[in-house]
Design a protein around this motif. Structure first.
Motif, PDB file in Angstrom:
ATOM      1  N   VAL A   1      -9.260   2.894   2.441  1.00 59.97           N
ATOM      2  CA  VAL A   1      -9.485   2.997   3.869  1.00 59.97           C
ATOM      3  C   VAL A   1     -11.137   3.417   4.128  1.00 59.97           C
ATOM      4  O   VAL A   1     -11.710   3.074   5.106  1.00 59.97           O
ATOM      5  CB  VAL A   1      -8.442   4.099   4.598  1.00 59.97           C
TER       6      VAL A   1
ATOM      7  N   VAL B   1      -4.955   5.103  -1.739  1.00 61.92           N
ATOM      8  CA  VAL B   1      -5.150   4.979  -0.065  1.00 61.92           C
ATOM      9  C   VAL B   1      -5.845   5.221   0.612  1.00 61.92           C
ATOM     10  O   VAL B   1      -6.935   4.450   1.712  1.00 61.92           O
ATOM     11  CB  VAL B   1      -3.798   5.472   1.187  1.00 61.92           C
ATOM     12  N   ASP B   2      -5.847   6.704   0.591  1.00 61.81           N
ATOM     13  CA  ASP B   2      -7.834   6.891   0.873  1.00 61.81           C
ATOM     14  C   ASP B   2      -8.874   6.468   1.138  1.00 61.81           C
ATOM     15  O   ASP B   2      -9.804   6.159   1.342  1.00 61.81           O
ATOM     16  CB  ASP B   2      -8.234   8.739   0.446  1.00 61.81           C
TER      17      ASP B   2
ATOM     18  N   MET C   1       1.186  -1.491  -0.251  1.00 62.64           N
ATOM     19  CA  MET C   1      -0.142   0.247   0.083  1.00 62.64           C
ATOM     20  C   MET C   1       1.208   0.877  -0.329  1.00 62.64           C
ATOM     21  O   MET C   1       0.128   2.454  -0.830  1.00 62.64           O
ATOM     22  CB  MET C   1      -1.143   0.045   1.533  1.00 62.64           C
ATOM     23  N   ASP C   2       2.099   1.204   0.789  1.00 60.57           N
ATOM     24  CA  ASP C   2       2.589   2.477   0.929  1.00 60.57           C
ATOM     25  C   ASP C   2       3.415   2.872  -1.213  1.00 60.57           C
ATOM     26  O   ASP C   2       3.840   4.075  -0.750  1.00 60.57           O
ATOM     27  CB  ASP C   2       4.098   2.533   1.685  1.00 60.57           C
ATOM     28  N   ARG C   3       3.458   1.939  -1.368  1.00 66.55           N
ATOM     29  CA  ARG C   3       3.735   2.224  -3.208  1.00 66.55           C
ATOM     30  C   ARG C   3       2.257   2.832  -3.644  1.00 66.55           C
ATOM     31  O   ARG C   3       2.541   3.301  -5.065  1.00 66.55           O
ATOM     32  CB  ARG C   3       4.207   1.232  -4.002  1.00 66.55           C
ATOM     33  N   TRP C   4       1.326   2.785  -3.585  1.00 65.31           N
ATOM     34  CA  TRP C   4      -0.483   3.507  -3.596  1.00 65.31           C
ATOM     35  C   TRP C   4      -0.036   5.057  -4.402  1.00 65.31           C
ATOM     36  O   TRP C   4       1.051   5.405  -3.096  1.00 65.31           O
ATOM     37  CB  TRP C   4      -0.951   2.973  -3.303  1.00 65.31           C
ATOM     38  N   THR C   5      -0.913   5.208  -4.907  1.00 64.37           N
ATOM     39  CA  THR C   5      -1.118   7.143  -4.508  1.00 64.37           C
ATOM     40  C   THR C   5      -1.493   7.586  -3.411  1.00 64.37           C
ATOM     41  O   THR C   5      -2.643   6.511  -3.083  1.00 64.37           O
ATOM     42  CB  THR C   5      -1.978   7.585  -6.011  1.00 64.37           C
ATOM     43  N   PRO C   6      -1.876   8.389  -2.632  1.00 63.97           N
ATOM     44  CA  PRO C   6      -2.508   8.601  -1.438  1.00 63.97           C
ATOM     45  C   PRO C   6      -4.028   8.524  -2.303  1.00 63.97           C
ATOM     46  O   PRO C   6      -4.682   8.042  -0.943  1.00 63.97           O
ATOM     47  CB  PRO C   6      -2.321   9.976  -1.048  1.00 63.97           C
TER      48      PRO C   6
END
Lengths: 381, 135
Positions: free
Chosen positions: B34, B30-31, B22-27
């Protein structure tokens, strides 16, 4: 003082029972039972003398329990008749309870639970809901706490520092159930500061007020965490800030600096700034130096490194970070932030991802994951 | 009937869609992910089927007794190959079919490009605490 809430009266009523000869543990149980009855009956039938009502109800509960205990053991009951009411030094009683419930002999979670019940006047059910544990578990935790301090003299207080630490723990527990523990901690700290007149008690109150003032802006939609730099400062509670600053100034004027006053001073400088860029970071670093001299805490050293990064630039911040133990919680997050400020986005991304894996809460984890995602993307030109 | 929907960091059947951590997705991705999870829980609260959900940190270890008077033995932190639980949701629903339907929805949380990640979730029925009254 408006004491429309029965729970405001709880510490004083416990004090009355103890002075009439009840032991603390039984007195506290009796008052809890009287309190639960008060919460049920007062809304429809408010007493003319709330404190008198609670004392009478609790004293009867105590006598009933003592009689049952005595007959179980086949012994005579020593305390029977209701003593004539004398002058009531409620102020000292309440203060003694603060010290007793936060006694150094108690592990922190027991001290917190007992303080919330005996000083805060919350019910076991409310305390349990606030901590997301079953009510029976919380009842046991409180009983164990009372057993542990049984026999400790009520008139020999522990240190003020322990009481302050317990209240700070309560403050940081936030919400749960129908009780706002942060607001409850402020209520208790306000009373403690008034009872003791100690600058550090005032310092803790100021710190809580200044943090609480920013609460609405600290979370976004869906419980998303909003860092200080991105908070909508127009949503900060200016009345709480004004009060916090005034309380802090009063404390600092006494010239007996302590860690809570120093932390409150840092919070006050943030509260006073229109933006992160316009914040007086140089003064904040000075306060961190004071704090470090007072506590030698590694966490303070970590936070100081971030402040140095703002005051003197990211390379200076990274140099300060080099003296911090990398095993600390939030070390990776601080390092990520400083490396990003220094322009090393790849390293920052890896560190943010590492920080997310080490996060201790879901909002924090999601925030750090989002930060990793943000710095991985090429900056917009 | 209560069911546990178990989410794994790794382990379980082979994933059907390979996506980056997930830390390689775009913000925004991620939003969206979540947000989908939160909305899902909110919806089950409204239908009266939600019980609890918790997330677990990836750290920790296996622990066992090593006999009286000796400190417990630990095995961990977990090796990369081990099955690793990430968290769970507990639901209280009328049937196994409903539990499977909800697990399917939860598994379709959006990932990179807004595509459903279609991760495997483990669905496990609870044993009840009391014996059945009909014999």
């Amino acid at each position: 003082m408006n004491t429309s809430l029965p729970r405001d009266l709880v510490p004083a009523v416990i004090g009355v029972l103890v002075r009439r000869g009840a032991d603390f543990a039984s007195a506290e149980d009796a008052v809890q039972e009287a309190l639960i009855r008060a919460l049920r009956t007062w809304p429809d039938d408010p007493p003319r003398d709330p404190k008198g009502w609670l004392v009478a109800a609790a004293w009867h509960r105590f006598l009933d329990a003592a009689r049952a205990e005595a007959s179980r053991r086949g012994r005579e009951l020593a305390v029977e008749a209701e003593p004539a009411p004398g002058p009531v030094p409620a102020r000292d009683d309440t203060l003694r309870l603060y010290f007793l419930c936060a006694h150094p002999a108690l592990p922190p979670n027991q001290a917190v639970a007992l303080t919330l019940r005996a000083v805060g006047g919350l019910t076991t059910r409310q305390i349990a809901a606030a901590h997301l544990v079953p009510e029976a578990t919380m009842a046991q935790r409180i009983s164990r706490a009372k057993r542990r301090i049984a026999g400790l003299p009520l008139d020999r207080p522990g240190g003020l520092a322990t009481v302050l630490r317990v209240l700070y723990l309560v403050f940081n527990e936030g919400y749960g159930g129908d009780v706002d523990l942060a607001a409850e901690a402020i209520r208790l700290a306000r009373r403690l500061a008034a009872l003791t007149g100690e600058p550090e008690a005032a310092g803790l109150l100021a710190l809580m007020l200044l943090h609480h003032a920013r609460r609405a802006s600290r979370t976004g939609p869906g419980g998303r965490l909003v860092p200080l730099a991105e908070q909508d400062r127009s949503r900060w509670d200016t009345a709480l800030i004004t009060e916090g600053v005034a309380v802090l100034q009063g404390a600092l004027a006494r010239d007996r600096l302590g860690e809570y006053q120093a932390q409150a001073a840092i919070a006050a400088l943030h509260a006073d700034a229109p933006s992160t860029a316009a914040t007086d970071w140089v003064q904040i670093v000075e306060w961190y130096d004071e704090l470090l001299a007072l506590t030698a805490s590694p966490v303070v050293r970590l936070n100081r490194a971030v402040a140095v990064g703002e005051a003197d630039g990211a390379p200076a911040g990274l140099a300060a970070l080099a003296e911090v133990d990398p095993g600390l919680p939030r070390y990776a997050a601080a390092a990520a932030y400083l490396h990003e400020r220094a322009g090393d986005r790849a390293r920052a991304a890896a560190l943010y991802a590492e920080a997310a894996r080490a996060a201790t809460s879901v909002p924090e984890r999601d925030h750090l994951t989002r930060e990793a995602a943000r710095v991985r993307r090429p900056p917009r030109s | 009937m209560k069911y546990l929907l178990l989410k794994h960091y790794r382990g379980g059947p082979d994933p059907v869609s390979a996506y980056e951590p997930m830390d390689r997705w775009t913000p925004e991705e991620v939003d969206a992910h979540v947000g989908y999870m939160n909305d899902f829980a909110d919806r089950l609260k409204e239908t009266g089927e939600y019980v609890d959900s918790q997330a677990l940190a990836p750290g920790g270890a296996f622990v066992r007794s090593d006999g009286e008077g000796r400190p417990p033995v630990t095995d961990g932190p977990f090796a990369e190959t081990k099955d690793l639980i990430a968290g769970w949701m507990i639901i209280d629903v009328d049937s196994w079919d409903r539990a499977v339907e909800l697990a399917g929805e939860l598994s379709a949380a959006p990932g990179p490009g807004g595509e459903p990640i279609r991760e495997w979730l483990e669905v496990r029925p609870f044993l009840t605490g009391s014996a059945s009254t009909t014999e």
